[in-house]
Motif scaffolding. Structure first.
Motif, PDB file in Angstrom:
ATOM      1  N   ARG A   8       7.463  -6.587   8.751  1.00 14.73           N
ATOM      2  CA  ARG A   8       8.367  -5.620   9.374  1.00 14.73           C
ATOM      3  C   ARG A   8       9.029  -4.777   8.310  1.00 14.73           C
ATOM      4  O   ARG A   8       9.362  -5.257   7.232  1.00 14.73           O
ATOM      5  CB  ARG A   8       9.428  -6.343  10.197  1.00 14.73           C
ATOM      6  N   GLU A  14      10.653   2.540   9.853  1.00 15.81           N
ATOM      7  CA  GLU A  14      10.124   2.371  11.206  1.00 15.81           C
ATOM      8  C   GLU A  14      10.338   3.641  12.021  1.00 15.81           C
ATOM      9  O   GLU A  14       9.444   4.094  12.734  1.00 15.81           O
ATOM     10  CB  GLU A  14      10.775   1.176  11.900  1.00 15.81           C
ATOM     11  N   TYR A  26       5.833  -1.992  20.158  1.00 17.10           N
ATOM     12  CA  TYR A  26       6.340  -2.836  19.074  1.00 17.10           C
ATOM     13  C   TYR A  26       6.537  -1.916  17.878  1.00 17.10           C
ATOM     14  O   TYR A  26       5.713  -1.025  17.640  1.00 17.10           O
ATOM     15  CB  TYR A  26       5.321  -3.950  18.775  1.00 17.10           C
ATOM     16  N   PRO A  27       7.601  -2.097  17.113  1.00 16.99           N
ATOM     17  CA  PRO A  27       7.878  -1.169  16.003  1.00 16.99           C
ATOM     18  C   PRO A  27       6.734  -1.113  14.988  1.00 16.99           C
ATOM     19  O   PRO A  27       5.977  -2.077  14.816  1.00 16.99           O
ATOM     20  CB  PRO A  27       9.131  -1.759  15.360  1.00 16.99           C
ATOM     21  N   HIS A  29       4.584  -1.505  11.755  1.00 20.54           N
ATOM     22  CA  HIS A  29       4.540  -2.684  10.877  1.00 20.54           C
ATOM     23  C   HIS A  29       3.185  -2.703  10.180  1.00 20.54           C
ATOM     24  O   HIS A  29       2.298  -1.914  10.502  1.00 20.54           O
ATOM     25  CB  HIS A  29       4.715  -3.961  11.706  1.00 20.54           C
ATOM     26  N   THR A  31       0.114  -5.359   9.698  1.00 20.47           N
ATOM     27  CA  THR A  31      -0.441  -6.651  10.076  1.00 20.47           C
ATOM     28  C   THR A  31      -1.058  -7.287   8.838  1.00 20.47           C
ATOM     29  O   THR A  31      -1.942  -6.707   8.218  1.00 20.47           O
ATOM     30  CB  THR A  31      -1.494  -6.496  11.183  1.00 20.47           C
ATOM     31  N   GLY A 135       9.290  -3.572   3.083  1.00 22.36           N
ATOM     32  CA  GLY A 135       8.953  -4.672   3.977  1.00 22.36           C
ATOM     33  C   GLY A 135       9.984  -5.759   3.811  1.00 22.36           C
ATOM     34  O   GLY A 135      10.132  -6.319   2.718  1.00 22.36           O
ATOM     35  N   GLU A 139       7.044 -11.544  10.700  1.00 25.88           N
ATOM     36  CA  GLU A 139       7.163 -12.006  12.074  1.00 25.88           C
ATOM     37  C   GLU A 139       5.815 -12.535  12.539  1.00 25.88           C
ATOM     38  O   GLU A 139       4.770 -11.979  12.187  1.00 25.88           O
ATOM     39  CB  GLU A 139       7.628 -10.879  13.004  1.00 25.88           C
ATOM     40  N   VAL A 148       7.693 -11.934  19.919  1.00 26.21           N
ATOM     41  CA  VAL A 148       7.985 -12.491  18.598  1.00 26.21           C
ATOM     42  C   VAL A 148       8.221 -13.986  18.755  1.00 26.21           C
ATOM     43  O   VAL A 148       9.119 -14.421  19.474  1.00 26.21           O
ATOM     44  CB  VAL A 148       9.210 -11.801  17.956  1.00 26.21           C
ATOM     45  N   ARG A 151      10.418 -15.544  13.006  1.00 30.66           N
ATOM     46  CA  ARG A 151      10.775 -14.491  12.053  1.00 30.66           C
ATOM     47  C   ARG A 151      11.274 -15.153  10.774  1.00 30.66           C
ATOM     48  O   ARG A 151      11.975 -16.164  10.826  1.00 30.66           O
ATOM     49  CB  ARG A 151      11.856 -13.581  12.622  1.00 30.66           C
ATOM     50  N   ASP A 153      13.087 -13.638   7.289  1.00 29.13           N
ATOM     51  CA  ASP A 153      13.557 -12.549   6.437  1.00 29.13           C
ATOM     52  C   ASP A 153      13.154 -12.867   5.008  1.00 29.13           C
ATOM     53  O   ASP A 153      13.222 -14.024   4.564  1.00 29.13           O
ATOM     54  CB  ASP A 153      15.068 -12.388   6.549  1.00 29.13           C
TER      55      ASP A 153
END
Length: 157
Positions: A8, A14, A26-27, A29, A31, A135, A139, A148, A151, A153
């Motif tokens: 993310r 975003e 979905y925002p 991102h 993959t 980044g 997630e 989701v 997650r 961070d």
């Protein structure tokens, strides 16, 4: 249903990416890994094991994955930090469970802007130059629709 580990991005990035394409559910991102739902537990176990810090990115080029359906994407400049994150996650799960497009050596880092009816001219008209991004989190997402599941961070330095 497929599951994925995604990177993310910060909110500003975003928003900038979202302005270039269709409204997605979905925002934007990147993959990092994708597998079928039978591998969900393996992907979930991999996320906390990888040593990673936030990843600085610059999105600088457009691309298309031919379909059907066609995907319009924006690609980041590939950096050692981005490759290291992908490789560490991929190494933490059995290669056989990964979708062939995300395996090391085949992975094309990108942020999807549109799927299906792609309006490249409109995206290019809104393009104002490279987009800096960071980044900030991993997630685990099941889709469709995107849910989701976990997650993490990424801690600063």
């Amino acid at each position: 249903m497929p599951v994925a580990v995604v990177l993310r991005l910060d909110g500003g990035a975003e928003a900038a990416l979202a302005r270039l394409g269709k409204r997605l559910v979905y925002p934007p991102h990147i993959t990092l890994l994708r597998a079928e739902d039978a591998a969900e537990a393996a992907l979930a176990r991999a996320m906390p094991t990888v040593e990673a810090a936030p990843v600085d990115l610059v999105f600088a080029s457009f691309g298309l994955f031919p379909g059907p359906p066609v995907f319009l994407f924006l690609a980041p400049v590939v950096t050692p930090a981005l490759l290291a994150l992908h490789m560490a996650l991929a190494a933490a799960v059995p290669d056989r469970v990964l979708h062939p497009h995300v395996r090391p050596g085949a992975w094309v880092p990108h942020a999807t802007l549109a799927e299906g009816a792609v309006d490249l001219d409109a995206a290019l008209a809104r393009w104002t130059g490279p987009i800096a991004a960071r980044g900030l989190a991993l997630e685990l997402v099941r889709f469709p629709p995107p849910v989701v599941l976990a997650r993490r961070d990424l801690p600063a330095g």
